[in-house]
Design a protein around this motif. Structure first.
Motif, PDB file in Angstrom:
ATOM      1  N   GLY A  13      78.917  63.192  88.489  1.00 56.45           N
ATOM      2  CA  GLY A  13      79.306  61.799  88.292  1.00 56.45           C
ATOM      3  C   GLY A  13      78.372  61.057  87.346  1.00 56.45           C
ATOM      4  O   GLY A  13      78.826  60.229  86.536  1.00 56.45           O
ATOM      5  N   GLU A  14      77.110  61.375  87.424  1.00 59.08           N
ATOM      6  CA  GLU A  14      76.163  60.654  86.574  1.00 59.08           C
ATOM      7  C   GLU A  14      76.476  60.855  85.095  1.00 59.08           C
ATOM      8  O   GLU A  14      76.533  59.894  84.321  1.00 59.08           O
ATOM      9  N   GLY A  15      76.712  62.105  84.717  1.00 57.98           N
ATOM     10  CA  GLY A  15      77.030  62.372  83.313  1.00 57.98           C
ATOM     11  C   GLY A  15      78.348  61.740  82.904  1.00 57.98           C
ATOM     12  O   GLY A  15      78.484  61.185  81.797  1.00 57.98           O
ATOM     13  N   MET A  16      79.314  61.792  83.775  1.00 50.65           N
ATOM     14  CA  MET A  16      80.627  61.225  83.451  1.00 50.65           C
ATOM     15  C   MET A  16      80.535  59.707  83.270  1.00 50.65           C
ATOM     16  O   MET A  16      81.094  59.143  82.316  1.00 50.65           O
ATOM     17  N   ALA A  17      79.821  59.031  84.170  1.00 48.30           N
ATOM     18  CA  ALA A  17      79.688  57.585  84.068  1.00 48.30           C
ATOM     19  C   ALA A  17      78.917  57.197  82.809  1.00 48.30           C
ATOM     20  O   ALA A  17      79.236  56.196  82.143  1.00 48.30           O
ATOM     21  N   SER A  18      77.924  58.017  82.491  1.00 48.16           N
ATOM     22  CA  SER A  18      77.151  57.738  81.271  1.00 48.16           C
ATOM     23  C   SER A  18      78.047  57.773  80.043  1.00 48.16           C
ATOM     24  O   SER A  18      77.922  56.939  79.135  1.00 48.16           O
ATOM     25  N   ASN A  19      78.948  58.750  80.008  1.00 46.95           N
ATOM     26  CA  ASN A  19      79.847  58.847  78.855  1.00 46.95           C
ATOM     27  C   ASN A  19      80.806  57.667  78.789  1.00 46.95           C
ATOM     28  O   ASN A  19      81.185  57.232  77.685  1.00 46.95           O
ATOM     29  N   PRO A 125      77.369  70.374  85.492  1.00 47.61           N
ATOM     30  CA  PRO A 125      76.744  69.080  85.190  1.00 47.61           C
ATOM     31  C   PRO A 125      76.374  68.912  83.710  1.00 47.61           C
ATOM     32  O   PRO A 125      76.590  67.833  83.144  1.00 47.61           O
ATOM     33  N   GLU A 126      75.845  69.968  83.098  1.00 42.05           N
ATOM     34  CA  GLU A 126      75.454  69.794  81.692  1.00 42.05           C
ATOM     35  C   GLU A 126      76.667  69.593  80.795  1.00 42.05           C
ATOM     36  O   GLU A 126      76.579  68.940  79.745  1.00 42.05           O
ATOM     37  N   MET A 127      77.807  70.110  81.211  1.00 43.64           N
ATOM     38  CA  MET A 127      79.036  69.881  80.449  1.00 43.64           C
ATOM     39  C   MET A 127      79.553  68.461  80.699  1.00 43.64           C
ATOM     40  O   MET A 127      80.126  67.842  79.798  1.00 43.64           O
ATOM     41  N   ALA A 128      79.358  67.975  81.918  1.00 41.84           N
ATOM     42  CA  ALA A 128      79.718  66.580  82.187  1.00 41.84           C
ATOM     43  C   ALA A 128      78.891  65.654  81.305  1.00 41.84           C
ATOM     44  O   ALA A 128      79.405  64.683  80.720  1.00 41.84           O
ATOM     45  N   ALA A 129      77.599  65.963  81.190  1.00 41.41           N
ATOM     46  CA  ALA A 129      76.701  65.094  80.423  1.00 41.41           C
ATOM     47  C   ALA A 129      77.032  65.091  78.937  1.00 41.41           C
ATOM     48  O   ALA A 129      76.825  64.085  78.239  1.00 41.41           O
ATOM     49  N   THR A 130      77.557  66.239  78.456  1.00 41.53           N
ATOM     50  CA  THR A 130      77.801  66.348  77.011  1.00 41.53           C
ATOM     51  C   THR A 130      79.286  66.209  76.665  1.00 41.53           C
ATOM     52  O   THR A 130      79.709  66.619  75.585  1.00 41.53           O
ATOM     53  N   GLY A 232      73.462  75.248  90.618  1.00 44.05           N
ATOM     54  CA  GLY A 232      74.839  75.568  90.370  1.00 44.05           C
ATOM     55  C   GLY A 232      75.821  74.898  91.329  1.00 44.05           C
ATOM     56  O   GLY A 232      75.767  73.702  91.585  1.00 44.05           O
ATOM     57  N   PHE A 233      76.652  75.684  91.805  1.00 45.25           N
ATOM     58  CA  PHE A 233      77.725  75.258  92.687  1.00 45.25           C
ATOM     59  C   PHE A 233      77.530  76.042  93.982  1.00 45.25           C
ATOM     60  O   PHE A 233      77.623  77.266  93.989  1.00 45.25           O
ATOM     61  N   LYS A 234      77.250  75.304  95.034  1.00 44.78           N
ATOM     62  CA  LYS A 234      76.853  75.964  96.269  1.00 44.78           C
ATOM     63  C   LYS A 234      78.004  76.763  96.890  1.00 44.78           C
ATOM     64  O   LYS A 234      79.150  76.328  96.884  1.00 44.78           O
TER      65      LYS A 234
END
Lengths: 298, 298, 298, 298
Positions: A13-19, A125-130, A232-234
């Motif tokens: 969510g953090e990366g998505m909101a940032s975008n 997450p890194e894909m969300a951020a970018t 990763g993804f638990k």
């Protein structure tokens, strides 16, 4: 520009909101644990105290939450987002949840003269951020059209799956099943190689650079071989997704033997204490069944 | 340039032998049914009447045959290739056969002061014709080094797996298992979509262009959806390979649940009359189990 | 009374041969390791130095051996039983072997003007000693009729399955598969109980005294709960039988998912070091998958 | 004698209520569709208009219903049995339901100062009518002691599984899983025989009269061979039970491969239109996978 309420600021969510902020949207955020909000406030987001307040005045409300129960509790009730939404506003539900909860919430929204657009994402997450996420989406066509610019601000591609609010959830669950199957295949092949005195690195190295030359096989070959299971993804979350997929399969009378196996693999992994590992730790089951020590490096 | 005996001119062998001729090798060919030889003769190959004669005087003898039994019968006996080979010559065994036959023939060759190099290939006939095969190889290191230019004349890449003559066979069988698993996954996901009223084309279209954007998934998504099961690679041959893989798994005490499933899927496909279909017809089992008509277009 | 050659005096064979002596037959025995013969000699058997000599002059030759390869080596060759058999004599093949070896030997016998009667048994050593075995038999009807009194001297019941020499082997393999499935079911149910805080003794105690009130369930409930895995019947031999059954299933295009599972269970048990345990130790796999310690009493 | 409310008069309930009347209990019955009640009224039962009225004044209330949802709706609400029960009265829950609903209702009863005793049964309608049921029971020990005479009036045996209200449900689900596994084994063996030209009647006839000489195997051998799939117990209900068992297995982290298979078998049977057949029709899946026509007699 439109105003967006954003509820659920985990790693994704953090990366998505940032975008969204970077794209010029006004973003009012809500998260259960407030400390996650700080970085977004510094980028211009406004903090709110309840899901209702995050939704108040917004054109769109985005939820990015861990499961059906949390989505339901955040949506309904006195402090829920629905209580804050204005007529015609759109709830973009981007978590991996069941098609049933999407269909139920979609009907509730319709009665409130608001819209529910199912919109789960593929990506880490890194894909969300970018802004490299992939979105699958379904729901009311007019709402989908309105939501598209918002989805575009967070992703590299959007795929539509019709009016059924549950459809996009089923696509997302199918994709996670495919990834889990890839992990299982790699675990079996690596184990077969090791038990026959052949270098698993050489075998997966060849296969993932020739007939399976695709990032998914390369990435997980590497993880399976290095046994780097930091999530990763638990696994416990991935197991939840396999259970959701199996529920869809059972309801629609669709026997899926590979799905049954990866579900049972994760179940065994959890029984053996690997719930907090990355889901790719399901590849360990093949080693264990073959009598190999779990660690390749012990 | 060296002289090469080439035994087995099916759809794959013809393209491979043509590339050897194009690279300047003298090629003497043998095939059980002589009519397959004509195109190669016109490109400069010499016809021979027995495997022994194909091997006589050759520096390399290549076999590209359908199974262990044919390989054994072509290699041994009075008219077998071994009877014709000169000291130090190399038998490149390029078919998909068991690791056990490779190990046995490797020992027999050693006693004859000739060499056996395991060298199976990945690729379809059109890839054989255009020199796009991938080769996995194992055996005596000195023989491997000598064989490399010949392998290069037929492929776009060569991967070595050590001295065990059986190793490269295990890699080849592992790759075929991975492809079969890909087919099964696609069949399950397409069926789940169809039973839930979602377009399988849309689902596989998205997934094979995003998280599984690799040729294998794209190719077989297309085949599974169009149900174009003209072989290709016949299910009865693929089933043979799954059985060989399972034999390796059983001997090395390696339980492989996905392998068991694809093996049983093909077994059922054969029981239902699909032995002569392309192996991707294993994807039909998911439809059948879910009560869908086998044909999507009936 | 007729003369009988008896080859293979393991735990089963000793009891069977004793019953033949008790019934008044002249018995000439052969065993690879001679010390096993002593108790039978004291009961009146004659020792012989080769399978051929055991068969010489006999009306019937019985083999009770560990696998196809031993049966073949004891039957054929210069010192084999076939070389000693007189015209019209009958070879009663009582081991658990493949239907294929029975069919092959049956043809060879026919050319020698002798008979091969397939005649595997159900029962443990104490049942062999007390004439409580069950026999399934197939082959030439006239030979079956002649063999019946001999079979009766060793068993409490005989069941005929037609002329196909392989048929009785398939029945025997089917029975062993059913027993293995019983063990797996008990292992799963006991584990489910234990993981839910319910006494496995109480659960299996009820079910094996009510709806499954049969000796097989009672016996193996007891073994599974006490984990008394002294063989009995070794897992490595039971695994051989599951592999033979799977081979029959593959050849006849009969997918058998339960068979695949018990086969893979035993494979995993062998990989983990339990080859020398009783085959009921396959029930441990359910515990292990559920994260329980293998021992219930540690 | 005590007064008993009886709710749910299907094929099972009718026989059970009749036995209570025969034992001298006053029985007040409720059934959603009133016509089922007539035979019981003629034996002395009193009809009531709601579950609440059936429970009013009763010392015991028995429910025999089709699933969790019906049990919940009949228990709770203004007309529910709980609203009618007097302090200290006991609810005997005899249907096959989930352990979770038992635990939830047990807590609700405790708050009402009434008791919930879990008490599912094994047996078919004719066994219910002749007092041949087997009961597994769990719950508060004092309540169990009080309930025992009532249970004895309907059964030939009672087995206790401790205080956890869910325990007896798990035992019942385990038993149904064992029966389904028996059906699958018989289906696989019968199919293997048929595909190998051996009489399935002869094979199952032998095995179910020797090593598996128990009523369950004999009964279902007969059904599987005659393909007499008139219910009995409908596949859709049995499938519900397998799903409940799987839910228990998933929650307790207990992988059960045989359970997964019979669950998937029934899922496929339902997909193919056999939901209304007897659950033993799951044996047809083995035939279908092997390419045999579903009917043995067509």
């Amino acid at each position: 520009m439109a105003t967006i309420g954003f509820i659920g600021l985990g790693a994704m969510g953090e990366g998505m909101a940032s975008n969204l902020l970077a794209a010029g949207y006004a973003v009012q955020v809500y998260n259960r644990s407030a400390e996650k909000i700080a970085p977004l406030l510094s980028k211009g987001a406004n903090a709110t105290a309840t899901p209702k307040l995050a939704a108040t005045g917004a054109d769109f409300v985005i939820t990015m939450l861990s499961n059906d129960a949390v989505l339901e509790s955040v949506t309904l009730g006195d402090d829920g987002l629905l209580a804050g939404m204005k007529e015609g506003a759109i709830h973009l539900s981007m978590s991996t949840v069941s098609p049933d909860i999407s269909r139920q919430l979609s009907e509730i929204h319709a009665r409130h003269k608001t819209h529910y657009v199912t919109s789960p994402v593929f990506g880490r997450p890194e894909m969300a951020a970018t802004k490299k996420l992939w979105i699958c989406t379904s729901g009311n066509p007019a709402a989908l059209a309105k939501a598209k610019p918002v989805q575009e601000a967070m992703s590299q591609g959007i795929f539509e799956f019709g009016e059924d609010a549950g459809a996009a959830n089923i696509v997302k669950l199918s994709g996670n099943f495919m990834i889990a199957s890839c992990m299982e295949v790699l675990g079996e092949v690596a184990t077969l190689a090791e038990k026959n005195g052949i270098s698993p690195e050489a075998v997966l190295g060849m296969l993932s650079s020739t007939i399976f030359a695709c990032p998914m096989y390369q990435r997980y070959s590497d993880i399976v071989l290095k046994q780097d299971f930091e999530p990763g993804f638990k696994m416990e979350l991935a197991f939840k997704d396999m259970n959701l997929a199996q529920t869809v399969a059972l309801k629609s009378a669709t026997p899926m033997p590979f799905l049954s196996i990866v579900q049972q693999r994760m179940l065994s992994g959890i029984a053996e204490g690997r719930a907090q590992n990355d889901w790719s730790a399901l590849s360990l089951s093949a080693r264990r069944d073959a009598g190999l020590p779990l660690s390749r490096f012990a």
